[in-house]
Design a protein around this motif. Structure first.
Motif, PDB file in Angstrom:
ATOM      1  N   TYR A  14      -8.248  -0.930   5.509  1.00  0.00           N
ATOM      2  CA  TYR A  14      -7.682  -1.307   4.212  1.00  0.00           C
ATOM      3  C   TYR A  14      -6.643  -2.414   4.370  1.00  0.00           C
ATOM      4  O   TYR A  14      -6.635  -3.395   3.621  1.00  0.00           O
ATOM      5  N   TYR A  15      -5.778  -2.287   5.366  1.00  0.00           N
ATOM      6  CA  TYR A  15      -4.757  -3.316   5.567  1.00  0.00           C
ATOM      7  C   TYR A  15      -5.349  -4.599   6.131  1.00  0.00           C
ATOM      8  O   TYR A  15      -4.839  -5.699   5.858  1.00  0.00           O
ATOM      9  N   THR A  16      -6.404  -4.491   6.888  1.00  0.00           N
ATOM     10  CA  THR A  16      -7.108  -5.706   7.328  1.00  0.00           C
ATOM     11  C   THR A  16      -7.681  -6.441   6.123  1.00  0.00           C
ATOM     12  O   THR A  16      -7.589  -7.672   6.021  1.00  0.00           O
ATOM     13  N   TRP A  17      -8.253  -5.678   5.204  1.00  0.00           N
ATOM     14  CA  TRP A  17      -8.761  -6.278   3.961  1.00  0.00           C
ATOM     15  C   TRP A  17      -7.629  -6.924   3.174  1.00  0.00           C
ATOM     16  O   TRP A  17      -7.773  -8.050   2.672  1.00  0.00           O
ATOM     17  N   MET A  18      -6.481  -6.281   3.038  1.00  0.00           N
ATOM     18  CA  MET A  18      -5.340  -6.834   2.321  1.00  0.00           C
ATOM     19  C   MET A  18      -4.913  -8.172   2.918  1.00  0.00           C
ATOM     20  O   MET A  18      -4.720  -9.164   2.201  1.00  0.00           O
ATOM     21  N   CYS A  19      -4.753  -8.197   4.230  1.00  0.00           N
ATOM     22  CA  CYS A  19      -4.265  -9.416   4.895  1.00  0.00           C
ATOM     23  C   CYS A  19      -5.273 -10.547   4.798  1.00  0.00           C
ATOM     24  O   CYS A  19      -4.900 -11.733   4.699  1.00  0.00           O
ATOM     25  N   THR A  20      -6.556 -10.224   4.833  1.00  0.00           N
ATOM     26  CA  THR A  20      -7.609 -11.237   4.763  1.00  0.00           C
ATOM     27  C   THR A  20      -7.800 -11.744   3.340  1.00  0.00           C
ATOM     28  O   THR A  20      -7.943 -12.942   3.099  1.00  0.00           O
ATOM     29  N   GLU A  21      -7.756 -10.820   2.375  1.00  0.00           N
ATOM     30  CA  GLU A  21      -8.033 -11.152   0.979  1.00  0.00           C
ATOM     31  C   GLU A  21      -6.850 -11.845   0.298  1.00  0.00           C
ATOM     32  O   GLU A  21      -7.044 -12.684  -0.586  1.00  0.00           O
ATOM     33  N   PHE A  22      -5.618 -11.538   0.727  1.00  0.00           N
ATOM     34  CA  PHE A  22      -4.430 -12.048   0.039  1.00  0.00           C
ATOM     35  C   PHE A  22      -3.452 -12.671   1.045  1.00  0.00           C
ATOM     36  O   PHE A  22      -2.347 -12.180   1.254  1.00  0.00           O
ATOM     37  N   PRO A  23      -3.852 -13.768   1.668  1.00  0.00           N
ATOM     38  CA  PRO A  23      -3.042 -14.327   2.758  1.00  0.00           C
ATOM     39  C   PRO A  23      -1.661 -14.847   2.331  1.00  0.00           C
ATOM     40  O   PRO A  23      -0.766 -14.964   3.170  1.00  0.00           O
ATOM     41  N   LYS A  24      -1.477 -15.151   1.039  1.00  0.00           N
ATOM     42  CA  LYS A  24      -0.176 -15.667   0.592  1.00  0.00           C
ATOM     43  C   LYS A  24       0.792 -14.553   0.199  1.00  0.00           C
ATOM     44  O   LYS A  24       1.965 -14.831  -0.090  1.00  0.00           O
ATOM     45  N   ALA A  25       0.329 -13.325   0.171  1.00  0.00           N
ATOM     46  CA  ALA A  25       1.190 -12.204  -0.222  1.00  0.00           C
ATOM     47  C   ALA A  25       1.880 -11.615   0.997  1.00  0.00           C
ATOM     48  O   ALA A  25       1.277 -11.485   2.066  1.00  0.00           O
ATOM     49  N   LYS A  26       3.152 -11.262   0.854  1.00  0.00           N
ATOM     50  CA  LYS A  26       3.815 -10.460   1.876  1.00  0.00           C
ATOM     51  C   LYS A  26       3.176  -9.066   1.850  1.00  0.00           C
ATOM     52  O   LYS A  26       2.770  -8.572   0.795  1.00  0.00           O
ATOM     53  N   ILE A  27       3.093  -8.423   2.999  1.00  0.00           N
ATOM     54  CA  ILE A  27       2.420  -7.126   3.105  1.00  0.00           C
ATOM     55  C   ILE A  27       3.438  -6.047   3.462  1.00  0.00           C
ATOM     56  O   ILE A  27       4.127  -6.143   4.477  1.00  0.00           O
ATOM     57  N   TRP A  28       3.516  -5.011   2.603  1.00  0.00           N
ATOM     58  CA  TRP A  28       4.444  -3.898   2.804  1.00  0.00           C
ATOM     59  C   TRP A  28       3.678  -2.574   2.833  1.00  0.00           C
ATOM     60  O   TRP A  28       2.513  -2.508   2.439  1.00  0.00           O
ATOM     61  N   PHE A  29       4.395  -1.533   3.283  1.00  0.00           N
ATOM     62  CA  PHE A  29       3.813  -0.189   3.359  1.00  0.00           C
ATOM     63  C   PHE A  29       4.855   0.822   2.905  1.00  0.00           C
ATOM     64  O   PHE A  29       6.002   0.783   3.343  1.00  0.00           O
ATOM     65  N   LYS A  30       4.473   1.702   1.998  1.00  0.00           N
ATOM     66  CA  LYS A  30       5.360   2.772   1.518  1.00  0.00           C
ATOM     67  C   LYS A  30       4.742   4.117   1.906  1.00  0.00           C
ATOM     68  O   LYS A  30       3.563   4.360   1.658  1.00  0.00           O
ATOM     69  N   THR A  31       5.558   4.960   2.521  1.00  0.00           N
ATOM     70  CA  THR A  31       5.037   6.271   2.907  1.00  0.00           C
ATOM     71  C   THR A  31       6.091   7.348   2.687  1.00  0.00           C
ATOM     72  O   THR A  31       7.266   7.051   2.421  1.00  0.00           O
ATOM     73  N   GLY A  49       0.839  -1.186   0.000  1.00  0.00           N
ATOM     74  CA  GLY A  49       0.000   0.000   0.000  1.00  0.00           C
ATOM     75  C   GLY A  49       0.874   1.237   0.000  1.00  0.00           C
ATOM     76  O   GLY A  49       1.944   1.256   0.613  1.00  0.00           O
ATOM     77  N   LYS A  50       0.434   2.257  -0.698  1.00  0.00           N
ATOM     78  CA  LYS A  50       1.262   3.453  -0.831  1.00  0.00           C
ATOM     79  C   LYS A  50       0.615   4.638  -0.138  1.00  0.00           C
ATOM     80  O   LYS A  50      -0.452   5.089  -0.523  1.00  0.00           O
ATOM     81  N   GLY A  51       1.309   5.129   0.891  1.00  0.00           N
ATOM     82  CA  GLY A  51       0.833   6.311   1.584  1.00  0.00           C
ATOM     83  C   GLY A  51       1.416   7.597   1.033  1.00  0.00           C
ATOM     84  O   GLY A  51       0.947   8.681   1.348  1.00  0.00           O
ATOM     85  N   GLY A  52       2.461   7.480   0.223  1.00  0.00           N
ATOM     86  CA  GLY A  52       3.075   8.671  -0.341  1.00  0.00           C
ATOM     87  C   GLY A  52       4.507   8.416  -0.733  1.00  0.00           C
ATOM     88  O   GLY A  52       5.019   7.300  -0.596  1.00  0.00           O
TER      89      GLY A  52
END
Length: 508
Positions: A275-292, A216-219
């Motif tokens: 939004y990140y809860t949705w990401m983790c629930t919807e795509f459990p096999k994907a690593k989760i990152w954050f860009k800000t 997800g991109k915060g900026g």
């Protein structure tokens, strides 16, 4: 010989000359690019020149930066003695280990090719850059708007890469380390980019092997609080007119190019958590990152990331991009006068390491060299992100290892070779030289710094000293021009040797 990157790069790396930047030099010449005698084809023989470290920087630097921090090695009684006993000979930089973990990925070096999205220059060489990162065993983030601009797997423009081409550049060259992370913005969400990738059978094995992440991109540093901008021809503008904002309607006004603006993405702490809860629930096999980006409310964002990481048992990498960060296209105003400097963001990382247990931190914004990587790790980051440097390395590799008339496969292989050289032979080896010189032989040991109490002052890290008094105070490190530095250094040395002896006794 130039160790920074030009503000506006015209890819002179595709020429032969005496002033190649660090990215082009190491992409083309590999390890030799770290030495002053490998600057161009006309100047390659050792002993023909005399060199020294830079004493002057052109102009007056606007930002305090890593150039204001230098390493301080010790000769006597360091951990080098213990390493020598371990390996059976006096250790060199080649004995320094760079492998680490970052945001759930095993990596050969803690480098990230920072997200580059839909600009033509980034997209055209995107498959090469992805392949080079895969061969190097590092992570690459692929930016936003690519599907709408260039296509998912079928190109809108003949011969131009699609998003699948850029992802497969990594997955088809995967060597067991690193990862490819894909961003999604508001406009990408309208066409379900992440869902399409996640459900694509071509990437099922890659997800099973843990190769792919979503970010997800915060900026970003170049334009925090703004969306992405590019200029595009009329037919492309008409095709995506309903998805983006166009100041000039391409259906009503005829002109050569049209500004396309994506929205910045508006969030609250609650909506970001949702939004990140949705990401983790919807795509459990994907690593989760954050860009800000370099925002004043950075810690409020990190609070959300820590909450999500704890809830889902994840290790989330947070890339924090300082105000010096580059861009494919942004207005001059935001690039020059918006967002906190990288060094200020690095101070936030130092503080955040003590506050959050489940986050990794990658620092970005004007990074170029192995010196930058070594200093990033010394100051508390887990990894370092580079954008423009990898773009230059890809272009330089194409020039060095393939001809303009070569088949596209050879051209792309040349670009990938340039990326590998820059990442491993250049950046990683130069970082090893510095890190081993302070008697550390594993990049992960750079985070293992206990403070020293010296003459009533707390010194947070004795591996580095500052050339700038403000930077010294920011990071609680020694100031090189402190009139009492030679009163403090003997105290530090005595305590350091004591700690080394205690460590050696425990190991024995």
């Amino acid at each position: 010989m130039q160790d920074t990157l030009c503000t506006h790069c015209n890819f002179c790396s595709a020429k032969d000359g005496p002033n190649l930047c660090y990215a082009a030099r190491t992409a083309r010449f590999g390890l030799e690019g770290n030495f002053p005698t490998k600057d161009d084809k006309a100047n390659t023989k050792f002993g023909k020149t005399q060199s020294a470290g830079e004493q002057f920087h052109p102009g007056t630097p606007r930002y305090k930066a890593f150039r204001d921090i230098i390493f301080m090695p010790e000769l006597l009684g360091t951990d080098r003695v213990a390493k020598m006993a371990e390996v059976g000979y006096e250790p060199l930089y080649t004995d320094c280990k760079s492998a680490s973990t970052l945001g759930g990925f095993e990596v050969a070096s803690p480098l990230v090719c920072a997200a580059m999205g839909s600009t033509p220059v980034a997209n055209d060489i995107g498959p090469d850059t992805s392949a080079g990162c895969a061969l190097a065993g590092i992570c690459i983030s692929i930016g936003e708007n690519i599907v709408n601009m260039w296509g998912y797997d079928k190109p809108y423009d003949e011969g131009r890469p699609t998003l699948v081409d850029r992802i497969e550049g990594f997955t088809k060259n995967y060597t067991g380390k690193g990862g490819v992370i894909i961003q999604q913005n508001v406009e990408d969400n309208k066409v379900d980019v992440w869902k399409t990738i996640y459900n694509d059978p071509r990437f099922a094995e890659a997800f099973d092997k843990g190769m792919i992440g979503f970010e997800g991109k915060g900026g970003q540093g170049a334009k925090p609080g703004m969306g992405g901008e590019v200029k595009i021809p009329r037919e492309k503008a008409k095709r995506i007119h309903e998805l983006y904002h166009f100041p000039v309607n391409p259906f009503e006004v005829e002109q050569e190019l049209y500004q396309r603006h994506s929205v910045p993405g508006t969030a609250t702490s609650e909506s970001l958590e949702e939004y990140y809860t949705w990401m983790c629930t919807e795509f459990p096999k994907a690593k989760i990152w954050f860009k800000t980006g370099p925002y004043g409310d950075l810690f409020a964002q990190l609070d959300v990331m820590e909450k999500i990481a704890t809830k889902f048992g994840l290790r989330i990498n947070c890339t924090i991009d300082g105000g010096e960060g580059g861009t494919g296209m942004s207005p001059l105003g935001p690039m020059n006068d918006m967002g906190l400097p990288m060094v200020t963001c690095m101070l936030a990382v130092k503080k955040a390491r003590k506050m959050y247990q489940n986050l990794d931190f990658t620092i970005a914004g004007g990074m170029v060299t192995g010196r930058d990587l070594a200093k990033s790790l010394a100051m508390g980051a887990d990894g370092m992100g580079i954008g423009k440097g990898f773009l230059i390395a890809t272009m330089a590799g194409r020039h060095q290892f393939a001809g303009a008339d070569s088949p596209i496969e050879d051209i792309r292989a040349g670009g990938a070779k340039g990326v590998y050289n820059y990442a491993i032979e250049g950046i990683t080896n130069e970082a090893k030289m510095l890190i081993s010189s302070i008697a550390k032989y594993d990049f992960n040991d750079m985070k293992d710094n206990a403070p020293y109490e010296v003459s009533g002052q707390t010194i947070d890290n004795i591996d580095v000293v500052a050339l700038d008094k403000d930077v010294a105070e920011m990071f609680d490190i020694l100031y090189a021009y402190d009139a009492k530095i030679w009163d403090k250094l003997p105290e530090i040395t005595a305590e350091m040797r004591k700690r080394c002896e205690e460590k050696a006794a425990v190991t024995a």
